[in-house]
Scaffold this motif. Structure first.
Motif, short mmCIF file in Angstrom:
data_model
loop_
_atom_site.label_atom_id
_atom_site.label_comp_id
_atom_site.label_asym_id
_atom_site.label_seq_id
_atom_site.Cartn_x
_atom_site.Cartn_y
_atom_site.Cartn_z
N GLU A 180 43.68 13.76 -65.00
CA GLU A 180 44.49 14.89 -64.48
C GLU A 180 44.11 15.58 -63.13
O GLU A 180 45.30 16.12 -62.61
CB GLU A 180 44.15 15.94 -65.71
CG GLU A 180 44.60 15.52 -67.21
CD GLU A 180 45.21 16.76 -67.73
OE1 GLU A 180 44.95 17.98 -67.38
OE2 GLU A 180 46.10 16.39 -68.74
N HIS A 211 47.88 17.02 -63.25
CA HIS A 211 47.95 18.14 -64.30
C HIS A 211 49.17 19.03 -64.18
O HIS A 211 49.66 19.79 -65.11
CB HIS A 211 46.57 18.89 -64.35
CG HIS A 211 46.39 19.87 -63.41
ND1 HIS A 211 47.12 21.18 -63.31
CD2 HIS A 211 45.76 19.78 -62.03
CE1 HIS A 211 46.99 21.72 -62.32
NE2 HIS A 211 46.14 21.04 -61.49
N ASP A 250 43.96 29.54 -69.19
CA ASP A 250 44.08 28.25 -68.72
C ASP A 250 44.72 28.10 -67.74
O ASP A 250 46.11 28.25 -67.47
CB ASP A 250 44.28 27.45 -69.88
CG ASP A 250 44.08 25.89 -69.81
OD1 ASP A 250 44.25 25.62 -68.57
OD2 ASP A 250 44.02 25.01 -70.74
N PRO A 251 44.21 27.36 -66.60
CA PRO A 251 45.12 27.21 -65.26
C PRO A 251 46.06 26.05 -65.47
O PRO A 251 47.22 26.14 -64.71
CB PRO A 251 44.17 26.63 -64.24
CG PRO A 251 42.85 26.35 -65.18
CD PRO A 251 42.67 27.06 -66.37
N PHE A 252 45.81 25.50 -66.55
CA PHE A 252 46.92 24.35 -67.01
C PHE A 252 47.64 24.84 -68.10
O PHE A 252 48.66 24.06 -68.62
CB PHE A 252 46.26 22.92 -67.43
CG PHE A 252 45.26 22.29 -66.47
CD1 PHE A 252 45.25 22.93 -64.88
CD2 PHE A 252 44.42 21.46 -66.51
CE1 PHE A 252 44.38 22.43 -64.02
CE2 PHE A 252 43.43 20.90 -65.54
CZ PHE A 252 43.49 21.25 -64.34
#
Lengths: 525, 301
Positions: free
Chosen positions: A104, A147, A276-278
């Motif tokens: 990722e 990601h 969550d940054p993703f």
């Protein structure tokens, strides 16, 4: 049929891959029992079977990830023992995994470079990636970090990674579970183009319609054994299902929903930025679920389903109370426990870890969610007798195959554990049930049973919200369907008044009334 | 003072960069403190007996690698818990070094003369501070550049990061996960050994029990708070060195201040951590740089 000799017929070419008598035994189960399989050059060959039939194990052996205990493998007429995946790739075998094997935090080109031998000039490699992606209609930007890609794009990266090694055999493990119907069609075009260039394709799936559309021949597995070979275009879905599960495909009874029930779940402009940054930010979601109806939420995974489920179940608390209303109460800031007390029950997507504690017994797992509603705890002491009785009743009523109420949750197969979890929630007599991926990884028989249980619950007046990536399932169960895409929710449509085609278009984020300028605003922000 | 800061930061840089490489492969070796101690005593003993500094440094590195080999066998082959094994290694290393070092307690050695870099050391103020240093100080800068280049430019580094990110994926595309983790762990051990060698051969030229004084732990913390980025490790290490030296100056100056000396002595430790915590708050950088599989055993199928 499987016994045909490669050199017997004059016009029959050498098979690209021929397996005979492949067997793999794990401590508790025989995963593959004496499997024969023959794939010709340029052939699209389906391997069909339910979850747990041994498809994935067989593919891992061909790709050298797992070693067979017995049997023989012939590659283009030569006997081979594939030591590891690198060896398999050298031979010309490529594999696209069901759960992607991408890294990722690396870029697309890094990911591709990792699977190629020797040192790569990254700039030249990017150029090659662009060429391949143009040729096969797989658009992807080599410089992006994985990601940030959608699941569909990740799959393209996996495919491109295989194609760069000009494979002679490409293994695709359940490739369509993450794609919209339109993307599936695109993928099929790519695969047909590859096959026409002489590449053999092993296509693993349990979706009968796809196999009929795409594949030349099929090998059907059941319980680790080959249960038959067939030519999909000459079979009906019914006859293939019989080969696959050993009996007729069960169907759900679905009656017309009663109109005008009270609103039990209301989303009133639910917005939530993900920690969550993703993750995906939810933007202004509106939805009403009435008693006595099932509302389905379709969408390609990773478009906010998880975030929506957390916001409704209370795993993620909101900053305001009004956006989530359960049974008429503003519940936005309530914990999951308090929401359960209002009459909400939920089945999370992750069975082990969220739905059940793997190392605890079934009786203990029952206490975790049903303590209040089934009075399993008295004066803060656990009433084990009641918990055991409840667990036993659940096992009995939902025909869960388990070693009794003291069996550890992790010892159950996916389908049985899901039956148990769904049963546990339904038996608490909820007013409102939220279910995510009710039948993911569950065999066909158990899936039909779970769907029927949920429909029965609806008929008793419960409001049900189903979040699923399987469109067929939603159309089978739901009264109304909405689509979630990029964290936004479409309006709902009656299931009877729409079709897979239309919902498929919506899944790419385009539906009537969607404000295109919002997208641009987001890009600029 | 700048001179002393750099000297104080150097053992941390060497140890932390080694640990960074180990952690990038997904192995959490908490044994740095013990490895440094063993490296320090081995280096001092060999340098003292052979009168060769470089023989000492190499002995320190070898001892460090040997210590980390114990750890690697326990955690990578026998699948023992990494946290528990690392802590045990630390305790073991500190004890072992005290035991082995007893005969050398009172021994002394001639200080190694610094190396002057011609021209550069003539720059006023920073010249003497930066370019009249010990050879290992220059090497620590090269090491920083080397590790950065290795991790982000070379193919082997890419493979190493991939193993730390997802060992099962790396295995499924055909990389020897366990072998790569072994190498990364041995490198980390050798560097921690070199860090210890710097302490006992260059920094103080003597051996005292407990002379590592928590630097191994600080190096571990540096790696985490530097979000696994080599340049930040360098900055963090000099920050630690700087505060350490300033408080020593302050204590030694005899100025009338109402601060307990214990507080001043603890200053470098928590000042480093506070600053690094503040700069490493960005969740995005942590997610992008931290090895996902850190500390998790991997058993190939």
């Amino acid at each position: 049929m499987p016994q045909e000799q490669p050199s017997s017929g004059t016009q029959s070419a050498t098979p690209r891959l021929k397996l005979s008598g492949i067997t793999k035994i794990y401590p508790s189960v025989v995963a593959n029992d004496n499997i024969d399989l023959t794939v010709m050059p340029g052939e699209i060959h389906a391997v069909l079977g339910e979850n747990g039939a041994g498809k994935s194990t067989l593919m891992k052996m061909i790709y050298g990830v797992v070693k067979p205990d017995a049997g023989e493998m012939m590659w283009q007429g030569q006997k081979v023992t594939i030591a590891n995946p690198a060896h398999a790739r050298e031979l010309g075998i490529g594999m696209v995994f069901q759960h992607f094997s991408l890294f990722e935090t690396l870029t697309v080109v890094d990911n591709v470079a990792l699977s190629l031998p020797g040192k790569q000039d990254l700039r030249a490699l990017s150029e090659r990636i662009r060429q391949v992606s143009d040729k096969y209609g797989l658009p992807v930007d080599p410089r992006r970090i994985v990601h940030s890609l959608s699941v569909g794009e990740r799959q393209r990266v996996e495919i491109i990674r295989c194609l760069l090694q000009t494979p002679k055999l490409l293994i695709m493990d359940e490739p369509t579970s993450v794609l919209t119907p339109q993307a599936v069609r695109k993928l099929f075009e790519t695969l047909r183009q590859l096959a026409s260039e002489g590449c053999s394709i092993l296509y693993i799936s349990h979706k009968l319609d796809e196999i009929q559309e795409l594949c030349d021949t099929a090998t059907v597995l059941r319980g680790g054994k080959v249960s038959g070979h067939c030519v999909p275009s000459k079979e009906s879905p019914k006859s293939m299902a019989r080969l696959m599960i050993g009996k007729d495909l069960p169907v759900c009874e679905h009656t017309q929903a009663k109109e005008g029930g009270e609103v039990l779940l209301k989303l009133a402009g639910l917005s939530h930025a993900s920690d969550d940054p993703f993750g995906i930010d939810l933007q202004d979601l509106h939805l009403e679920v009435h008693s006595g109806e099932i509302v389905g939420i379709a969408g390609v995974s990773g478009n906010g389903q998880q975030e929506l489920l957390y916001a409704v179940s209370g795993e993620e608390c909101l900053s305001e109370r009004f956006p989530v209303q359960i049974c008429g109460t503003q519940a936005g800031r309530m914990s999951p426990g308090r929401r359960r007390r209002l009459g909400l029950c939920f089945v999370p997507e992750e069975r082990l870890g969220r739905g059940a504690v793997p190392s605890m017994s079934l009786a203990e797992n029952v206490i975790l969610t049903a303590a209040k509603r089934r009075r399993l705890v008295r004066r803060s002491l656990i009433d084990f007798k009641a918990a055991r009785a409840f667990a036993a009743e659940c096992i009995e009523r939902y025909s869960v195959k388990a070693g009794g109420v003291f069996a550890q949750a992790r010892s159950l197969s996916g389908g049985n554990l899901q039956k148990f979890i769904v049963g546990r929630e339904i038996m608490q007599d909820p007013k409102m049930l939220v279910v995510a991926q009710p039948t993911w990884g569950v065999d066909v028989g158990a899936a039909a049973f779970i769907r029927q249980s949920i429909i029965d619950l609806r008929n008793r007046g419960c409001a049900v919200l189903v979040i699923s990536e399987e469109l067929d399932e939603l159309f089978e169960m739901c009264d109304r369907i909405a689509v979630i895409a990029k964290g936004r929710l479409s309006p709902t449509k009656r299931a009877a008044e729409t079709n897979v085609e239309e919902i498929g278009v919506w899944m790419s984020g385009i539906w009537p009334g969607v404000d295109a300028t919002m997208d641009q605003a987001r890009v600029q922000a | 003072m700048l001179f002393a800061t750099i000297v104080a930061g150097t053992p941390l840089i060497i140890t932390a960069l080694g640990e960074l490489v180990t952690e990038k492969s997904g192995v959490l070796n908490l044994g740095a403190e013990g490895i440094m101690a063993v490296g320090a005593v081995a280096a001092f003993a060999v340098a003292h007996d052979t009168h060769s500094t470089w023989a000492g440094v190499i002995a320190g590195m070898a001892a460090g690698a040997a210590m980390s080999l114990i750890f690697a066998v326990l955690t990578l082959t026998l699948m023992a818990n990494q946290v528990a094994s690392g802590l045990a290694l630390s305790i073991f290393g500190v004890g072992l070094s005290a035991f082995v070092g007893k005969p050398y307690e009172s021994a002394s050695m001639v200080a190694v003369p610094p190396i002057r870099v011609p021209l550069l050391s003539d720059i006023p103020v920073i010249g003497p501070a930066l370019f009249e240093q010990q050879s290992l100080v220059y090497l620590s800068w090269l090491l920083m550049a080397g590790v950065t280049w290795f991790l982000y430019r070379s193919r082997a580094g890419l493979v190493l990061r991939a193993v730390g990110e997802s060992p099962s994926s790396a295995h499924s595309i055909g990389y020897p996960v366990i072998r790569i983790r072994y190498l990364a762990t041995l490198f980390g051990g050798a560097m921690a050994g070199a860090g210890g060698a710097f302490l006992s051969v260059f920094y103080t030229p003597l051996w005292v029990e407990g002379m590592v004084a928590g630097r191994g732990w600080i190096a571990l913390a540096l790696v985490v708070f530097a979000t696994w980025r080599p340049l930040r490790v360098l900055v963090g290490a000099y920050l630690f060195g700087g505060v350490m030296i300033s408080q020593l100056f302050l204590q030694g100056s005899g100025a009338q201040i109402d601060i307990p000396s214990q507080f001043l002595s603890s200053l470098p430790y928590w000042a480093t951590i506070v600053v690094l915590v503040i700069i490493s708050r960005n969740v995005q950088t942590i997610r992008l740089n931290s090895p996902v599989s850190l500390g998790q055993p991997y058993r190939p199928e």
